[in-house]
Design an enzyme around this catalytic site. Structure first.
Site, PDB file in Angstrom:
ATOM      1  N   PHE A  44       0.811  -1.222   0.000  1.00 45.19           N
ATOM      2  CA  PHE A  44       0.000   0.000   0.000  1.00 45.19           C
ATOM      3  C   PHE A  44       0.840   1.265   0.000  1.00 45.19           C
ATOM      4  CE2 PHE A  44      -0.077  -1.951   4.266  1.00 45.19           C
ATOM      5  CZ  PHE A  44       0.625  -1.007   5.009  1.00 45.19           C
ATOM      6  N   GLY A  47       1.329   3.663  -3.236  1.00 50.33           N
ATOM      7  CA  GLY A  47       0.406   4.719  -3.627  1.00 50.33           C
ATOM      8  C   GLY A  47      -0.142   5.532  -2.476  1.00 50.33           C
ATOM      9  N   HIS A  48       0.279   5.260  -1.237  1.00 46.95           N
ATOM     10  CA  HIS A  48      -0.294   5.950  -0.064  1.00 46.95           C
ATOM     11  C   HIS A  48       0.802   6.362   0.893  1.00 46.95           C
ATOM     12  CE1 HIS A  48      -2.952   6.571   3.458  1.00 46.95           C
ATOM     13  NE2 HIS A  48      -3.875   6.756   2.549  1.00 46.95           N
ATOM     14  N   PHE A  49       1.458   7.319   0.788  1.00 44.12           N
ATOM     15  CA  PHE A  49       1.626   8.242  -0.326  1.00 44.12           C
ATOM     16  C   PHE A  49       3.083   8.164  -0.745  1.00 44.12           C
ATOM     17  CE2 PHE A  49      -1.658   9.931   2.508  1.00 44.12           C
ATOM     18  CZ  PHE A  49      -2.733  10.023   1.656  1.00 44.12           C
ATOM     19  N   VAL A  54       2.247   6.582   4.560  1.00 43.99           N
ATOM     20  CA  VAL A  54       1.406   6.521   5.757  1.00 43.99           C
ATOM     21  C   VAL A  54       0.521   5.279   5.624  1.00 43.99           C
ATOM     22  CG1 VAL A  54      -0.424   7.667   7.077  1.00 43.99           C
ATOM     23  CG2 VAL A  54       1.361   9.030   5.984  1.00 43.99           C
TER      24      VAL A  54
END
Length: 140
Positions: A44, A47-49, A54
């Site tokens: 994750f 893309g986050h971020f 986070v």
């Protein structure tokens, strides 16, 4: 203490969605305490971020639910069953969780009636509250 193999004998989650690395203590049907070692390699974080990784709050809640599921599915009458989300109440996020942190996950079962129950859950990092919620589950 339960490791990955023992956790996978209790709950059906698998990589990349198994969000608990170990269970430090648990009392079947009552409570469980586990940990997630948050690494930069988590899928994750792509893309986050990208500029500021986070851990998504919904995944912290999912990790808490998995710890609670270990507690409830450890009961003899629930072995081999699946715990499903029935609801999420009073969710609060207080501290962002970033790579390199150790997320402590605690869930106490506070209500049970038949196949439905509620767990009070908190996630902390170094003793600081990261997230809390009341999680409703259904055993299927």
């Amino acid at each position: 203490m339960l490791g990955i193999k023992e956790i996978q004998e209790i709950i059906p989650h698998r990589h990349p969605f198994l969000l608990v690395d170990c269970i430090e203590e648990f009392e079947p049907g009552v409570r469980a305490v586990g940990y997630k070692c948050v690494t930069y390699n988590e899928p994750f974080f792509q893309g986050h971020f990208p500029a500021e990784p986070v851990m998504p709050g919904v995944l912290i809640i999912e990790a808490l639910a998995q710890v609670g599921t270990v507690a409830i599915l450890s009961l003899e009458e629930n072995k081999g069953k699946i715990g499903y989300f029935g609801g999420i109440d009073k969710a609060k996020f207080k501290h962002k969780v970033i790579p390199g942190e150790m997320l402590k996950l605690e869930c106490e079962i506070i209500k049970r009636k038949g196949p439905v129950g509620v767990g009070r859950a908190i996630a902390t990092v170094d003793g600081k509250l990261a997230a809390s919620a009341e999680l409703t589950f259904m055993i299927g």
